[in-house]
Every structure is written in structure tokens, then in C-alpha cells.
Design a protein around this motif. Sequence first.
Motif, PDB file in Angstrom:
ATOM      1  N   VAL A 158       0.991  -1.280   0.001  1.00 38.40           N
ATOM      2  CA  VAL A 158      -0.148   0.145  -0.148  1.00 38.40           C
ATOM      3  C   VAL A 158       0.962   1.273  -0.044  1.00 38.40           C
ATOM      4  O   VAL A 158       1.814   1.484   1.099  1.00 38.40           O
ATOM      5  CB  VAL A 158      -1.136  -0.109   1.036  1.00 38.40           C
ATOM      6  N   ASN A 159       0.860   1.989  -0.951  1.00 38.69           N
ATOM      7  CA  ASN A 159       1.705   2.941  -1.201  1.00 38.69           C
ATOM      8  C   ASN A 159       3.037   2.769  -1.281  1.00 38.69           C
ATOM      9  O   ASN A 159       4.142   3.434  -0.625  1.00 38.69           O
ATOM     10  CB  ASN A 159       1.372   4.385  -0.150  1.00 38.69           C
ATOM     11  N   GLY A 160       3.375   1.781  -1.596  1.00 35.44           N
ATOM     12  CA  GLY A 160       5.129   1.126  -1.608  1.00 35.44           C
ATOM     13  C   GLY A 160       5.220   0.430  -0.588  1.00 35.44           C
ATOM     14  O   GLY A 160       6.340  -0.268  -0.620  1.00 35.44           O
ATOM     15  N   GLN A 161       4.459   0.365   0.746  1.00 24.41           N
ATOM     16  CA  GLN A 161       4.775  -0.422   1.871  1.00 24.41           C
ATOM     17  C   GLN A 161       4.313  -1.687   1.754  1.00 24.41           C
ATOM     18  O   GLN A 161       2.887  -1.920   1.740  1.00 24.41           O
ATOM     19  CB  GLN A 161       4.259   0.444   3.086  1.00 24.41           C
ATOM     20  N   ALA A 162       5.095  -2.638   1.943  1.00 22.43           N
ATOM     21  CA  ALA A 162       4.590  -4.199   1.927  1.00 22.43           C
ATOM     22  C   ALA A 162       4.074  -4.368   3.149  1.00 22.43           C
ATOM     23  O   ALA A 162       4.501  -3.740   4.323  1.00 22.43           O
ATOM     24  CB  ALA A 162       6.015  -5.231   1.842  1.00 22.43           C
TER      25      ALA A 162
END
Length: 250
Positions: A158-162
Motif C-alpha cells: 500500500v503506497n509502496g509499503q509491504a
Amino acid sequence: MRSRHAGPESAGADPEPAGSDHTGRGGRKHSGLMAWLREIAIILGVAIVLSFLIKTFLFKAFYIPSESMVPTLEENDRIFVNLFIPRNFPLHRGDVVVFKDTKGWLPPAPPASTNPVTDVLEFIGLLPDTSQQHLIKRVIGLPGDHVVCCDAGGHLTVNGQALTEPYVNPAEVPRVVPFDVTVPEGDIWVMGDNRNHSADSRYHEALQPGSGFVSLGDVEGQAAVIAWPLNRIRTLDSYPDTFKNVPAPK
């Protein structure tokens, strides 16, 4: 002259006619019964009004008809949904939400059998609501979020965060269903905890692009508590630690 001694009749009260004592007790019994019935009616009336107000403004009861949220929710669990969210307070990633099926995710429901007693109990909030088709899923993406499946490690981002998702059913390895979406304003992206058995946003987005998003206006509220069966009573976790490092959408 001999004085006359006062007998019982001279105590200042007229003698009561025969049977009058029995009649007085009967009247008191009848009056007491009516007072008791009035109190019971008042208590029931207040309880019904309070139940209706709670169901309308605070909490609403629903039952779980499927296995899509196992292990968090089991089939036939009864839950209470907090109606303040998102009406008065914002949703958060990780919240479990109940929403109306306005997009036809569910097959058409068979005609419900008419039962006036059940209808009344549902209306006042003493039975779970079955008046409309509803679904229950976990919020993964909020408006503006970029949600992707999956990274090299098989994690949602989500928004680059795993994400490390402890709520996902550990009994099965989730099938990878690739998607790459940005959640529109006013919508959310939802997924079931039982990933291999949940026709959620992924499934419907794959069927028709754009149909996997759920309108915030369709959200009834946040599922807060399992109320039945008794051995499963608990509050539902939103797992804030899973999403705490997700940056704001660009």
C-alpha cells in the motif's frame, strides 16, 4: 343503676357487613396486579425504544453468512457494527466493515418468507438485519491509496509499503491474484481474511475494471464485537501495527 359496659360495637366504628373484608382484599389484589402489569408494559416499552434508538444511531446487529472472513469471523457469528464509523469518525486501514451490496457482488437473494414477528424484531434491532444484502470485508486501501499485489515476497503493498498480514487465514497459502489499483476518492478497497474463499475487490476488479471499489456511502459501519456464540465473544482487531508504516497517498 347498673352501668353498661361498652361492647365491641362501641369502639367508634360501625360493624362491616358480612363478606366486606374479602371484597376489600380482592380489590387490592386487582389493583396490585394492574400496577404490576403497567410497570412491565413501561419497562418493555422503554426497552423497545432504547433498542430501536441504539440500532438506528449506535450499533446494529448482523450475522455472518459465509466463510470469507475466517479465521476472524466464522459462519453464523453474530456481530455488532459501530454506526459512528464512518458516519462520524473516519475509517482506518485494517477496519472490518459491513457494507450494502449496491454493485451486485452477491447473487440475487431468494424471496424472503414473510414473518411479521421476525420483521418487527429486526426493525427494532433485537434480531440481526436481513432486510438488505450486505457483505463484510477488511479495509485495505483508503481513498487515494495505491494498492498492488504483489511484491517479490508475495506481499500486498500500500503506497509502496509491504504488509505483513497476521489476520489472513493461516490454514491456506493465499493464491496470488495480481492487481495494481489506485483507490478513487470516496471509495475503499476491501479484501476478505480468508483470501482463497472471498469474492472481494480483487475478484470483481478482475471481472470488470472499476467494479472492485466500494463506495464509502454504502458502508453501514465498522464491525466492533462478536456477540454470539458466547464462546466467541470478543472485540475485533483492526491491526494498526500492520498499517502504521504505510505512507500517505501521493
